[in-house]
Design a protein around this motif. Sequence first.
Motif, PDB file in Angstrom:
ATOM      1  N   GLU A 181       0.822  -1.205   0.000  1.00 38.38           N
ATOM      2  CA  GLU A 181       0.000   0.000   0.000  1.00 38.38           C
ATOM      3  C   GLU A 181       0.861   1.262   0.000  1.00 38.38           C
ATOM      4  O   GLU A 181       0.568   2.236  -0.697  1.00 38.38           O
ATOM      5  CB  GLU A 181      -0.921  -0.013   1.214  1.00 38.38           C
ATOM      6  CG  GLU A 181      -2.050  -1.036   1.101  1.00 38.38           C
ATOM      7  CD  GLU A 181      -2.926  -1.066   2.343  1.00 38.38           C
ATOM      8  OE1 GLU A 181      -2.602  -0.313   3.279  1.00 38.38           O
ATOM      9  OE2 GLU A 181      -3.902  -1.830   2.353  1.00 38.38           O
ATOM     10  N   LYS A 184       2.255   1.620  -3.449  1.00 42.81           N
ATOM     11  CA  LYS A 184       1.231   2.123  -4.357  1.00 42.81           C
ATOM     12  C   LYS A 184       0.968   3.605  -4.118  1.00 42.81           C
ATOM     13  O   LYS A 184       0.847   4.395  -5.059  1.00 42.81           O
ATOM     14  CB  LYS A 184      -0.058   1.331  -4.163  1.00 42.81           C
ATOM     15  CG  LYS A 184      -0.020  -0.074  -4.740  1.00 42.81           C
ATOM     16  CD  LYS A 184      -1.334  -0.784  -4.503  1.00 42.81           C
ATOM     17  CE  LYS A 184      -1.298  -2.207  -5.053  1.00 42.81           C
ATOM     18  NZ  LYS A 184      -2.569  -2.929  -4.783  1.00 42.81           N
ATOM     19  N   LYS A 185       0.876   3.955  -2.832  1.00 49.09           N
ATOM     20  CA  LYS A 185       0.627   5.362  -2.508  1.00 49.09           C
ATOM     21  C   LYS A 185       1.760   6.244  -2.988  1.00 49.09           C
ATOM     22  O   LYS A 185       1.539   7.311  -3.573  1.00 49.09           O
ATOM     23  CB  LYS A 185       0.452   5.511  -1.006  1.00 49.09           C
ATOM     24  CG  LYS A 185      -0.891   4.994  -0.498  1.00 49.09           C
ATOM     25  CD  LYS A 185      -1.005   5.189   1.000  1.00 49.09           C
ATOM     26  CE  LYS A 185      -2.340   4.660   1.517  1.00 49.09           C
ATOM     27  NZ  LYS A 185      -2.453   4.807   2.987  1.00 49.09           N
ATOM     28  N   LYS A 188       1.571   6.433  -6.770  1.00 50.09           N
ATOM     29  CA  LYS A 188       0.493   7.331  -7.169  1.00 50.09           C
ATOM     30  C   LYS A 188       0.850   8.789  -6.916  1.00 50.09           C
ATOM     31  O   LYS A 188       0.625   9.661  -7.762  1.00 50.09           O
ATOM     32  CB  LYS A 188      -0.785   6.965  -6.408  1.00 50.09           C
ATOM     33  CG  LYS A 188      -1.461   5.704  -6.906  1.00 50.09           C
ATOM     34  CD  LYS A 188      -2.725   5.444  -6.115  1.00 50.09           C
ATOM     35  CE  LYS A 188      -3.417   4.168  -6.602  1.00 50.09           C
ATOM     36  NZ  LYS A 188      -4.634   3.874  -5.807  1.00 50.09           N
ATOM     37  N   GLU A 189       1.417   9.019  -5.738  1.00 49.14           N
ATOM     38  CA  GLU A 189       1.784  10.397  -5.408  1.00 49.14           C
ATOM     39  C   GLU A 189       2.853  10.935  -6.353  1.00 49.14           C
ATOM     40  O   GLU A 189       2.773  12.070  -6.824  1.00 49.14           O
ATOM     41  CB  GLU A 189       2.278  10.458  -3.967  1.00 49.14           C
ATOM     42  CG  GLU A 189       1.160  10.273  -2.938  1.00 49.14           C
ATOM     43  CD  GLU A 189       1.693  10.212  -1.519  1.00 49.14           C
ATOM     44  OE1 GLU A 189       2.932  10.258  -1.356  1.00 49.14           O
ATOM     45  OE2 GLU A 189       0.877  10.129  -0.582  1.00 49.14           O
ATOM     46  N   LYS A 191       3.435   9.848  -9.389  1.00 46.86           N
ATOM     47  CA  LYS A 191       2.805  10.041 -10.692  1.00 46.86           C
ATOM     48  C   LYS A 191       2.027  11.338 -10.742  1.00 46.86           C
ATOM     49  O   LYS A 191       2.119  12.108 -11.706  1.00 46.86           O
ATOM     50  CB  LYS A 191       1.873   8.867 -11.007  1.00 46.86           C
ATOM     51  CG  LYS A 191       2.579   7.630 -11.510  1.00 46.86           C
ATOM     52  CD  LYS A 191       1.580   6.549 -11.868  1.00 46.86           C
ATOM     53  CE  LYS A 191       2.278   5.312 -12.407  1.00 46.86           C
ATOM     54  NZ  LYS A 191       1.314   4.234 -12.732  1.00 46.86           N
ATOM     55  N   LYS A 192       1.242  11.558  -9.693  1.00 50.57           N
ATOM     56  CA  LYS A 192       0.459  12.790  -9.647  1.00 50.57           C
ATOM     57  C   LYS A 192       1.371  14.017  -9.675  1.00 50.57           C
ATOM     58  O   LYS A 192       1.115  14.987 -10.397  1.00 50.57           O
ATOM     59  CB  LYS A 192      -0.396  12.811  -8.391  1.00 50.57           C
ATOM     60  CG  LYS A 192      -1.597  11.879  -8.447  1.00 50.57           C
ATOM     61  CD  LYS A 192      -2.400  11.964  -7.163  1.00 50.57           C
ATOM     62  CE  LYS A 192      -3.595  11.020  -7.209  1.00 50.57           C
ATOM     63  NZ  LYS A 192      -4.367  11.061  -5.937  1.00 50.57           N
TER      64      LYS A 192
END
Length: 493
Positions: A181, A184-185, A188-189, A191-192
């Motif tokens: 997790e 993934k976080k 994602k962060e 990527k954002k």
Amino acid sequence: MNTHRSPAVRKDRESNNSMTQQNELPAEDGRGRTKRTKRKASSDETSPRKRTKVSEPGPQNYHEENLCSRLSERNLREDREGQPSRKRKRILYEDVKESSSSSADTSGESSSNLSDSYNTSQDDASKRKAIAAGAGPHGMRTRRSYLKVTRTETKKETVKVITKATKKEIIKEIKKEIKKETKKKTIKETKKETIKETVKETKKGITKETTNKTVKQTIKESKQDLREDALRDEFQAKYQQQDLLGAGGCGSVFAGYRRADQLPVAIKYIPKDMVLCKHVDKNGKQLSVEVAIMMKLEGTSAPVSLLDWYDLDLELVLVMERPVPAIDLSDYIEVNGGSLSEEKAKIILKQLVDAAKDLEERHVFHRDIKVENILIETGSDVPRVRLIDFGLGCFVKKGSLYRVFYGTTDHVPPEWKSHYTYRAGTSTVWQMGVVLFDSLHGVAFETTKFLRKKLRIKNELSKDCQDFLQSCLTKAPKQRPTLDQLRLHPWLN
């Protein structure tokens, strides 16, 4: 058999037991530790004593004996097979209880008269036997309690082991899930963040580029507007536009004159969308083919000369020489009764072949020679031929083969219909035959009708004229004569 003892014997036994208990008390030494001392035998004890056999109380009847034997067999069987069920244990316990009660009733006063020590030893022995055999109330209770203890202990141990193992596995799985997790976080962060940064950068770049482009475009547009305004002002100051002479698919032509010397001119307006053919000059500048060809043909007599041209934003303006008086060949034919005489047609065709040969030597391919694109000067007794409208022309290389047709579809050469290809020299010769046919027959020429023999050459014409026409309109392009051969044809000479 049961043996009964007298009260005197019981008293002697009790006194002996009490004496032994007193003599066997431990003595203490000086250090506080107990010290065992050997008891000296008394005179009474050293004397030989009559020993009597004390037997255990047995079953009082056959039923009790049979029940005990059955109990022992069951206990043995259960020990072999496994733990008995609770119902069976209850039944056995009740049977043993009944048997013990019945035996107690039958024994009577004999068993009650035994000494306390004997009873205790007897009870211990019976307990041991019951535990050993697995029968009786004490044996059943001890067995149950033992089994309960062992079960609870094993359960606790297994639960401890399982809980430890499961706790470790659960902790490992939780850690793995937490790691996943978190990864993934973080992904994602990141990527954002990267997307946001790229969007910001692109926006900045786009805004910069767009601003630069818009500034450049505005500068260009303003320059073009100024340039166009300057060109229009120059054109209007130099030339005066008059009436419309003609309009077609490629533009419109107006009459006019030059203000400086009153020279008649033809002003042609061509929309930029209708400029089909373009040419790139040596400097890399893109021009209309018509402008490029007319600039190259400067100094020749047949084509009309180009005086000025203005490249505006939406249209191309050409200012050309306008012979006066002059009309196109289609109007000249109508004026002469719908068809020309063979002699007039010969004068026009001789000049036309010479003009086509001049274009060929300059590597120019007109591609649309027809009666509408030929001007006839009528100011003298002999008509003079002038070529116009080079908008579909091109520059030719030796051996070049064309796969896209430009020109009038009714005048397309037969090789295009059969193979969708054509060459400059042979198709120009075909167009010479088309112009002569229209001049002499008074009927518009169409390739399909002529090939199907719906149009025929007049028999009233001279044989040389018929031969000239037939040689130009030959179906096979390789069998057609060249322009040099046409110039030497007997009909023209």
